[in-house]
Write an enzyme that holds these catalytic residues in place. Structure first.
Site, mmCIF file in Angstrom:
data_model
loop_
_atom_site.group_PDB
_atom_site.id
_atom_site.type_symbol
_atom_site.label_atom_id
_atom_site.label_comp_id
_atom_site.label_asym_id
_atom_site.label_seq_id
_atom_site.Cartn_x
_atom_site.Cartn_y
_atom_site.Cartn_z
ATOM 1 N N ASP A 95 0.788 -1.125 -0.013
ATOM 2 C CA ASP A 95 -0.075 -0.036 -0.044
ATOM 3 C C ASP A 95 0.846 1.317 0.027
ATOM 4 O OD1 ASP A 95 0.994 -0.428 2.619
ATOM 5 O OD2 ASP A 95 -1.218 -0.853 3.437
ATOM 6 N N ASN A 147 -8.244 -2.906 13.587
ATOM 7 C CA ASN A 147 -9.517 -3.220 13.143
ATOM 8 C C ASN A 147 -9.762 -4.451 12.329
ATOM 9 O OD1 ASN A 147 -8.811 -2.218 11.135
ATOM 10 N ND2 ASN A 147 -9.936 -0.481 10.808
ATOM 11 N N HIS A 175 -7.539 -4.897 9.523
ATOM 12 C CA HIS A 175 -7.046 -4.414 8.056
ATOM 13 C C HIS A 175 -5.849 -5.296 7.848
ATOM 14 C CE1 HIS A 175 -5.185 -0.291 9.463
ATOM 15 N NE2 HIS A 175 -4.378 -1.175 8.840
ATOM 16 N N GLU A 219 -9.852 -1.935 4.527
ATOM 17 C CA GLU A 219 -10.392 -1.605 5.858
ATOM 18 C C GLU A 219 -11.876 -2.488 5.934
ATOM 19 O OE1 GLU A 219 -9.363 -0.063 8.008
ATOM 20 O OE2 GLU A 219 -8.861 1.936 7.596
HETATM 21 C C1 GLP Z 1 -0.932 0.376 8.508
HETATM 22 C C2 GLP Z 1 -0.468 -0.400 7.347
HETATM 23 C C3 GLP Z 1 -0.647 -1.763 7.599
HETATM 24 C C4 GLP Z 1 -0.102 -2.216 8.937
HETATM 25 C C5 GLP Z 1 -1.049 -1.698 10.168
HETATM 26 C C6 GLP Z 1 -0.434 -2.072 11.279
HETATM 27 O O1 GLP Z 1 -2.349 0.578 8.456
HETATM 28 N N1 GLP Z 1 -1.195 -0.037 5.992
HETATM 29 O O2 GLP Z 1 -0.032 -2.561 6.637
HETATM 30 O O3 GLP Z 1 -0.213 -3.789 9.005
HETATM 31 O O4 GLP Z 1 -0.476 -0.278 9.788
HETATM 32 O O5 GLP Z 1 0.654 -1.495 11.729
HETATM 33 P P1 GLP Z 1 1.689 -1.725 12.770
HETATM 34 O O6 GLP Z 1 2.532 -2.751 12.467
HETATM 35 O O7 GLP Z 1 2.353 -0.182 13.366
HETATM 36 O O8 GLP Z 1 0.675 -1.877 13.986
#
Ligand code: GLP
Length: 249
Positions: A67, A136, A138, A143
């Site tokens: 992404d 959540n 994702h 989402e």
């Molecule tokens: C973001 C990214 C995801 C990631 C998520 C969790 O939203 N787009 O790819 O998995 O955050 O992030 P973290 O690992 O910092 O909790």
């Protein structure tokens, strides 16, 4: 689904990095699907070390990232392209022309999605897709919604995701509201999926996503249907799951 329960974040990073380096050793010209967020940072650190010590060669590897924020340029320190350059690509012997991230600066969002899907099709299915997990449920920036989206699409980020990303920006206004993400169909077409998660704050969503019903309201739950899905999670993240205390999970 295979679950590796690890002691802590470091242990999680080591187990996951080893699975990724094994993939590269077995198939030096493999396609890796990569993720951003704070969780994979320890993995990238270990892969960099293995590369610098001469144990891991990235010269033939192709990468596709999940992404990118919309409207953020690659040199903005909050862009995912910047993150990948800093944490991995600038530090290993990868050919940067073989590293792909959605183009956050393309003015036409449909064109941005179409072009990324063309790249994904040309490169072929990932041999291994690395994923983190949002609070959540994702994955990438898919989402919660009422259906699983197959291909790359532009998402309006949920309030919860915006708040979670707030820590990386100087002010709330600067947190992007939109992002491009690889679709669930593409993620599911990877030959192997490796999801990493650590910390007690993710314990509830780990239980819901991987032990609850499969539903687009919890996008990561679809991974229960993937034929080669590996969950590498620390004890804290698994603390709400009813699992045997030892042995093969
Ligand atoms: C973001 C990214 C995801 C990631 C998520 C969790 O939203 N787009 O790819 O998995 O955050 O992030 P973290 O690992 O910092 O909790």
């Amino acid at each position: 689904m295979k679950i590796y329960r690890t002691k802590d974040y470091d242990d999680m990073s080591r187990r996951a990095a080893n699975l990724i380096s094994a993939q590269i050793v077995i198939k030096p010209d493999c396609v890796l699907g990569l993720a951003t967020g704070s969780t994979p940072i320890g993995i990238y650190r270990r892969l960099v070390r293995q590369n610098q010590e001469g144990d891991l060669d990235f010269s033939q590897v192709t990468t596709v990232n999940l992404d990118e924020y919309r409207g953020i340029s690659p040199d903005n320190s909050q862009s995912y392209r910047f993150f990948m350059n800093e944490n991995l690509f600038n530090q290993v012997n990868i050919d940067k022309r073989m590293t792909y991230v959605p183009d956050g600066m393309e003015a036409d969002s449909q064109a941005a999605c179409r072009k990324y899907d063309e790249i994904l099709r040309a490169v072929g299915p990932a041999d291994l897709q690395l994923l983190g997990l949002g609070h959540n449920g994702h994955i990438g920036f898919n989402e919660p919604g009422d259906h699983f989206k197959k291909e790359t699409h532009c998402v309006t980020l949920s309030e919860r995701t915006i708040q979670a990303n707030r820590r990386f920006f100087d002010s709330e206004e600067e947190v992007p509201r939109e992002a491009y993400t690889m679709g669930i169909g593409t993620i599911m077409s990877a030959r192997k999926v490796l999801l990493v998660v650590a910390g007690e704050d993710k314990a509830e969503i780990v239980k819901t996503a991987f032990f609850g019903p499969v539903t687009p309201q919890v996008p990561a739950s679809i991974l229960q249907f993937h034929p080669d899905f590996v969950l590498v999670a620390d004890e804290a993240a698994l603390s709400q799951c009813d699992l045997p205390l030892s042995g093969q999970l």
